[in-house]
Design an enzyme around this catalytic site. Structure first.
Site, PDB file in Angstrom:
ATOM      1  N   ASN A 118       0.799  -1.221   0.000  1.00 16.18           N
ATOM      2  CA  ASN A 118       0.000   0.000   0.000  1.00 16.18           C
ATOM      3  C   ASN A 118       0.835   1.275   0.000  1.00 16.18           C
ATOM      4  OD1 ASN A 118      -1.523  -2.257   1.409  1.00 16.18           O
ATOM      5  ND2 ASN A 118      -3.181  -0.808   1.060  1.00 16.18           N
ATOM      6  N   ILE A 125       0.170   6.607  -1.528  1.00 12.05           N
ATOM      7  CA  ILE A 125      -0.465   5.820  -0.465  1.00 12.05           C
ATOM      8  C   ILE A 125      -1.762   5.216  -0.982  1.00 12.05           C
ATOM      9  CG2 ILE A 125      -1.457   5.867   1.860  1.00 12.05           C
ATOM     10  CD1 ILE A 125       0.225   8.393   2.387  1.00 12.05           C
ATOM     11  N   CYS A 126      -1.875   3.899  -0.890  1.00  7.19           N
ATOM     12  CA  CYS A 126      -3.122   3.210  -1.248  1.00  7.19           C
ATOM     13  C   CYS A 126      -3.898   2.932   0.037  1.00  7.19           C
ATOM     14  CB  CYS A 126      -2.820   1.895  -1.963  1.00  7.19           C
ATOM     15  SG  CYS A 126      -2.076   2.111  -3.584  1.00  7.19           S
ATOM     16  N   LEU A 127      -5.000   3.654   0.215  1.00 11.22           N
ATOM     17  CA  LEU A 127      -5.811   3.500   1.419  1.00 11.22           C
ATOM     18  C   LEU A 127      -7.250   3.844   1.065  1.00 11.22           C
ATOM     19  CD1 LEU A 127      -5.429   2.915   4.540  1.00 11.22           C
ATOM     20  CD2 LEU A 127      -5.564   5.393   4.839  1.00 11.22           C
TER      21      LEU A 127
END
Length: 357
Positions: A118, A125-127
């Site tokens: 992530n 940022i992968c969220l």
């Protein structure tokens, strides 16, 4: 400064504070219109500050900026039980003019390392809460910055980050273990980068954190390299596994490169300078402990081999007797019965049986 003093100084570092210098912030050059003090965005950000000031978990620290209330910086301390333990992970955020109708935008200070599915090496940022990853999305007027930070800590920097990727199945456990090894190496490299260039407003915190936890980090490096514990699970000698685990040559080679450089980085921040003997003395004691533990594992392995050899000889002996007496059940489970039968028949004395194995 001793470990207890260093830990005390770290605790004195405020978890939330308002500062002025945002010059090295990822979004410092982003020029948005000033936020009007009467706007919904301003009021929401002020509420966010209050929530963060009152409710931050112990392992998250935040700085906001007096002249740029749209900016925020946070550091998360890697949790025990994960490959990120004792590491420091920095994030910069910016509240857009339409906040909270849209989520904040974020950037991870990666130093070019991709240590989580992530968290890209680009800093992306992968969220899901930032609307950049599958899952529950940002809900205006309900979602908060605190939720974002806690999600990064609990859902991203977790025990098995390999499974953060969608559709990866649980039987890929070996790949997860290998990934954790790589993550730990990159976490150690991140520590060195942070000590070379401290993010503004966290200089003292970074130094005191690694003064306090440096010995545990170095011990973990040795323990994982020797296979005494799996990556992420060292806390003390009680964490050692009954048997050593296999450690790949790639991980050993990486740690051979990382460890001496990490030692030098920690030496530079000793209170009395790089010539302070306390860290070197610790490393000498650590090497002795590692050598002693390796010897104990080898001794235990030899003892187990001898026990297994005796057991196999015993099973072989009673297996042959089973054929003689025509027994159909397993030799091991009927060993006691066979022995009693022999004694009853007077064929072999007790000493004779013992001599056979």
């Amino acid at each position: 400064m001793g470990e207890e003093q260093a830990a005390s100084v770290t605790k004195q570092f405020r978890q939330f504070d308002v500062v002025t210098d945002y010059s090295d912030h990822e979004y410092a050059e982003l020029k948005n219109p000033p936020i009007n003090t009467g706007s919904a965005t301003y009021k929401t950000i002020m509420k966010e500050w209050k929530v963060l000031r009152d409710s931050l978990p112990e392992s998250i620290y935040v700085r906001v900026y007096e002249g740029r209330i749209d900016l925020l910086r946070a550091v998360i301390v890697g949790a025990s039980g994960t490959p990120y333990h004792n590491g420091l992970f920095f994030f910069d955020f910016q509240f857009p003019p339409s906040y909270p109708d849209v989520p904040p935008q974020g950037h991870y200070k990666s130093f070019g390392l991709h240590l989580n599915p992530n968290l890209y090496d680009s800093g992306y940022i992968c969220l899901s809460l930032l609307n950049t990853w599958p899952g529950p999305k940002w809900e205006p007027w309900r979602s908060t910055m605190l939720q974002v930070l806690v999600s990064l800590q609990a859902l991203v920097l977790n025990e098995k980050p390999y499974f953060n990727e969608p559709l990866l199945l649980i039987w890929f456990e070996k790949l997860s273990t290998r990934y954790n090894n790589d993550v730990f190496v990159m976490s150690c490299k991140t520590m060195m980068f942070l000590l070379q260039k401290n993010p503004n407003n966290f200089e003292d915190f970074i130094v005191e954190h690694f003064r306090s936890h440096g010995r545990d980090i170095l011990t973990a490096c040795k323990v994982y390299t020797e296979g005494f514990a799996t990556v992420g699970h060292y806390q003390n000698e009680d964490s050692f596994l009954p048997e050593r685990v296999h450690v790949s040559s790639e991980f050993k080679d990486s740690m051979t490169w990382v460890y001496p450089r990490l030692v030098k980085a920690f030496e530079k921040i000793q209170k009395n300078g790089p010539n302070d003997p306390s860290l070197r003395n610790f490393i000498s004691q650590l090497d002795l402990m590692i050598g002693k533990t390796k010897a104990e594992y080898i001794q235990k392995l030899e003892e187990n081999k001898e026990e297994n050899k005796k057991r196999m000889m015993k099973l072989d002996f009673f297996g042959k007797l089973k054929e003689i007496f025509g027994l159909n059940t397993s030799a091991e489970s009927n060993a006691a019965g066979i022995e009693a039968s022999l004694l009853e028949k007077g064929s072999v004395g007790t000493k004779g049986i013992e001599a056979c194995y």
